[in-house]
Design an enzyme around this catalytic site. Structure first.
Site, PDB file in Angstrom:
ATOM      1  N   ASP A 191      -3.398   2.409  -5.675  1.00  0.00           N
ATOM      2  CA  ASP A 191      -2.256   2.427  -4.749  1.00  0.00           C
ATOM      3  C   ASP A 191      -2.118   1.165  -3.894  1.00  0.00           C
ATOM      4  OD1 ASP A 191      -4.425   2.743  -3.148  1.00  0.00           O
ATOM      5  OD2 ASP A 191      -3.747   4.557  -2.144  1.00  0.00           O
ATOM      6  N   GLU A 192      -2.835   0.111  -4.246  1.00  0.00           N
ATOM      7  CA  GLU A 192      -2.844  -1.074  -3.403  1.00  0.00           C
ATOM      8  C   GLU A 192      -2.845  -2.347  -4.223  1.00  0.00           C
ATOM      9  OE1 GLU A 192      -5.788  -0.177  -0.011  1.00  0.00           O
ATOM     10  OE2 GLU A 192      -5.741  -2.366  -0.136  1.00  0.00           O
ATOM     11  N   ASP A 216       0.850  -1.194   0.000  1.00  0.00           N
ATOM     12  CA  ASP A 216       0.000   0.000   0.000  1.00  0.00           C
ATOM     13  C   ASP A 216       0.885   1.242   0.000  1.00  0.00           C
ATOM     14  OD1 ASP A 216      -1.808   2.032   0.488  1.00  0.00           O
ATOM     15  OD2 ASP A 216      -3.006   0.857   1.893  1.00  0.00           O
TER      16      ASP A 216
END
Length: 405
Positions: free
Chosen positions: A126-127, A31
DNA sequence: TCTGGGGTCCTAGGACCC
DNA sequence: TCTGGGGTCCTAGGACCC
């Protein structure tokens, strides 16, 4: 994946058949910390070390998309109304969302992940979950963090465990800019004392409901009778809560995920009283949805409109069609009809258009051909000159006005 | 203090068919 | 006069996540 054990349990004769699966192998959740803010601080050295808040323009309607850790010290959080963020941290650097840039950086980060894991599930910009062989999780996490930092200058936190849930929770403990491993045996010591709201999948509503029956910690939830949870929350959610509180999660890493729906919505800067103005927006949204639909080579059988009134009450109305559509005009026609018959009284705050029930592309019927040909020409213009180059909306709407007269 | 925009999944009721 | 059961699809809303 690497090894699978299945336990099938019959509960209450035939009411519920539960399958518990244990997957061996390590799962990583990577993350990127305060991603949008980190990218801005990377691109603009002058913002480094300062509170950076990214979202809608201050003073207008909007919320915080992301903020840097410096801003979090002032109590600013994601999803907070911008007005409130300004009050908490008036001297912050306020920036609009620059999604194209973030997508670009995100792609480079995912390319780094690709070098370290064969199986990657992209959760969001973003993960990502990564599956690696059992035992190498910690080492891989270190290498990934180092590579992303060295090659892209970005901090990424990594959670390591045996399944998605525990990897996610480990990552929360790793932030900011760290790594953390949770072994299944660590559950009672590390996870159980936490409040239920920290369990991934428990939001404000479920937290309240659980608190009311005296369940405050994950430990209490883990020991709460499963059948009571099923009575309160339904079979799927009840079982999920019980399983997760006990650290069980059978969800697998899904590299390819099928798209289920495509939607666009807009909150007006000020509430709108004029129905024609809303219809113009609706047409614009239908055009954007159609564009994305065709770019994915898909057609849709269901069209949904979302209408939010000034008092924030929100309804959705949908219609399924006998044949799938992909043209802007066809989408708009259904959306318009749904809006006109369900819009209630002005003023309106938001409208949205969504398509679902998606099929991959098939032969056109003569009937649909014209609209879809026109839409494709518009697509090519948009591809070449940008989204703002042409709006079919104004064109169609003026035809509509002519008809009225 | 007003509350974005993009999604996924679940629930529950009703229609309809066999 | 009372009344099945299973399955699927549709619709609307709600909870949650990033």
């Amino acid at each position: 994946m690497f090894c699978t054990v299945r336990v099938v349990k019959y509960w209450d004769d035939k009411e519920l058949i539960r399958v518990v699966m244990t997957v061996s192998g390590d799962i990583l959740l990577c993350d990127l910390d305060a991603f949008f803010a980190s990218v801005e601080q990377l691109d603009h050295p002058e913002y480094r070390g300062k509170p950076v808040i990214i979202g809608g323009r201050p003073g207008e309607r909007g919320v915080v998309a992301t903020c840097s850790y410096e801003a979090r010290k002032y109590g600013v959080r994601s999803a907070m109304p911008m007005v409130q963020a300004v009050k908490l941290c008036p001297d912050a650097v306020f920036l609009p969302v620059n999604m194209d840039r973030y997508r670009q950086v995100s792609a480079r980060v995912f390319a780094v992940y690709d070098r370290f894991a064969a199986q990657i599930e992209k959760v969001s910009i973003d993960e990502a979950y990564l599956a690696v062989p059992s035992g190498v999780g910690l080492e891989t996490a270190r290498k990934i963090r180092e590579a992303v930092r060295r090659e892209l200058g970005l901090p990424v936190s990594v959670g390591i465990s045996v399944n998605k849930l525990l990897a996610k929770m480990a990552c929360e403990l790793a932030k900011p800019d760290g790594l953390y491993r949770v072994a299944k045996e660590d559950m009672p010591k590390i996870i159980w004392p936490m409040p239920v709201s920290k369990l991934h999948g428990i939001g404000p509503q479920t937290k309240e409901k659980l608190n009311r029956i005296g369940v405050k910690t994950i430990c209490q939830l883990a020991k709460f009778p499963e059948r009571e949870l099923i009575k309160m929350f339904g079979a799927a959610v009840g079982v999920m809560l019980h399983q997760r509180a006990n650290g069980n999660d059978i969800r697998e890493i899904q590299a390819e995920r099928e798209i289920k729906s495509i939607g666009e919505e807009t909150t007006f800067p000020k509430d709108v009283y004029d129905q024609d103005a809303v219809l113009t927006t609706l047409m614009d949204l239908a055009g954007q949805v159609g564009y994305r639909l065709r770019h994915k080579g898909l057609k849709a059988r269901t069209v949904t409109v979302k209408i939010r009134s000034a008092d924030f009450s929100t309804i959705t109305r949908s219609q399924s069609l006998s044949a799938a559509v992909e043209g802007d005009g066809a989408i708009y026609k259904v959306a318009r009809e749904l809006f006109v018959t369900n819009c209630g009284q002005p003023p309106w705050r938001l409208v949205g258009v969504q398509v679902s029930n998606l099929d991959s592309y098939e032969q056109l019927s003569l009937f649909q051909e014209k609209d879809e040909k026109v839409s494709r020409v518009v697509d090519k213009l948009k591809d070449k000159y940008g989204m703002g180059v042409i709006k079919r909306g104004s064109l169609l709407l003026s035809e509509e006005r002519k008809k009225k007269q």
